[in-house]
Design an enzyme around this catalytic site. Structure first.
Site, PDB file in Angstrom:
ATOM      1  N   HIS A 172       3.496  -6.478  11.296  1.00 30.06           N
ATOM      2  CA  HIS A 172       2.659  -5.414  11.827  1.00 30.06           C
ATOM      3  C   HIS A 172       1.735  -5.992  12.896  1.00 30.06           C
ATOM      4  CE1 HIS A 172       2.815  -2.430   8.182  1.00 30.06           C
ATOM      5  NE2 HIS A 172       3.591  -2.005   9.150  1.00 30.06           N
ATOM      6  N   CYS A 269      -5.584  -4.583   6.474  1.00 28.97           N
ATOM      7  CA  CYS A 269      -4.572  -3.779   5.770  1.00 28.97           C
ATOM      8  C   CYS A 269      -5.208  -2.856   4.736  1.00 28.97           C
ATOM      9  CB  CYS A 269      -3.553  -4.692   5.100  1.00 28.97           C
ATOM     10  SG  CYS A 269      -2.372  -5.450   6.230  1.00 28.97           S
TER      11      CYS A 269
END
Length: 276
Positions: A172, A269
């Site tokens: 990511h 996250c």
């Protein structure tokens, strides 16, 4: 010359989800090993420390109710991207997380958000979208579809800068890049090795004064960080980033989220920003 004076923090509003049911029973990124047990009480204590630190800094934290069948819900950043009160929902790449998208969208509607788009193309929220003053930096290559970039640009009315991720450890964008000051378009930190040659050149052109992280700090997930414009909360093991951040006027705050790292995530996250 870049100023080293202390910067001003901006009050933020975050959405988080406690890791009450966090575990690693499958592997959808290189960090996940089902053979390594998770200490859930420790994971919860580490998460609460992060939440409480946000509150101490004057920020607001909303909480999403965890679901037993969705152990990765703790990684709330992946559930949506919010800019100016508009919500672009997520569409997950892996079936193990697919049901999280609807729970996030339902939460936003229950909170009175009127403009919530359920996307046609795969994107994993702030995992792959990073917001600057004018642009969306958008990762692609492992999770989010390139087709999600024009979809986001059309929805938000902001230019989207596509960046190709090439190292599976940095699956990511938020594992390889952090926006330090979202009131300008020039303050980020990133790890060049996570990006293709062309994307590295784009980053060099757009952010010539960026803080460039070492391989060691990137491997500690040091770029999976959250900044309020002054305080930068980041994994405490990324020790090489602390002095460079201080030299730029930021106040780094080391956090221990070692149990959650077993799922491939850290500070960012766990933190979705509610902008507007």
């Amino acid at each position: 010359m870049r100023s080293t004076a202390p910067r001003a923090a901006t009050p933020r509003r975050y959405l988080m989800c406690p890791p009450a049911h966090f575990r690693v029973t499958y592997s959808i990124n290189p960090w996940m090993d089902p053979g390594k047990p998770v200490d859930i009480p420790l994971a919860l204590a580490q998460w609460e420390d992060l939440r409480d630190r946000y509150l101490t800094l004057g920020h607001t934290v909303e909480e999403l109710e965890p679901r037993r069948e969705l152990p990765d819900m703790v990684f709330a950043a992946n559930g949506a991207t919010v800019v100016d009160g508009r919500v672009l929902g997520a569409r997950f790449a892996h079936p193990e997380r697919a049901e999280e998208a609807a729970l996030h969208a339902a939460w936003f509607r229950s909170q009175g958000y009127a403009d919530v788009l359920e996307p046609e193309h795969i994107n994993e929220g702030e995992g792959d979208f990073a917001v600057t003053a004018s642009w969306l930096l958008a990762g692609r290559g492992f999770r989010s579809s390139p087709l999600s970039h024009p979809e986001a640009q059309e929805f938000f009315g902001r230019p989207v800068i596509g960046l190709d991720l090439v190292d599976p450890r940095y699956y990511h964008l938020d594992t390889a890049l952090c926006v330090l000051d979202d009131t300008t378009d020039g303050e980020i930190m990133y790890y060049p090795g996570a990006f293709s040659a062309g994307s590295r050149e784009v980053l060099r052109r757009l952010f010539p004064d960026a803080l460039v992280a070492s391989e060691e700090d990137a491997a500690a997930l040091g770029l999976n960080a959250v900044s309020d414009g002054r305080h930068v909360l980041l994994p405490q093991a990324a020790i090489g980033l602390f002095d460079p951040l201080r030299a730029r006027g930021y106040e780094p705050i080391g956090m221990d989220l070692g149990e959650l790292l077993k799922g491939g995530g850290s500070v960012k996250c766990c933190t979705q920003e509610l902008r507007g």
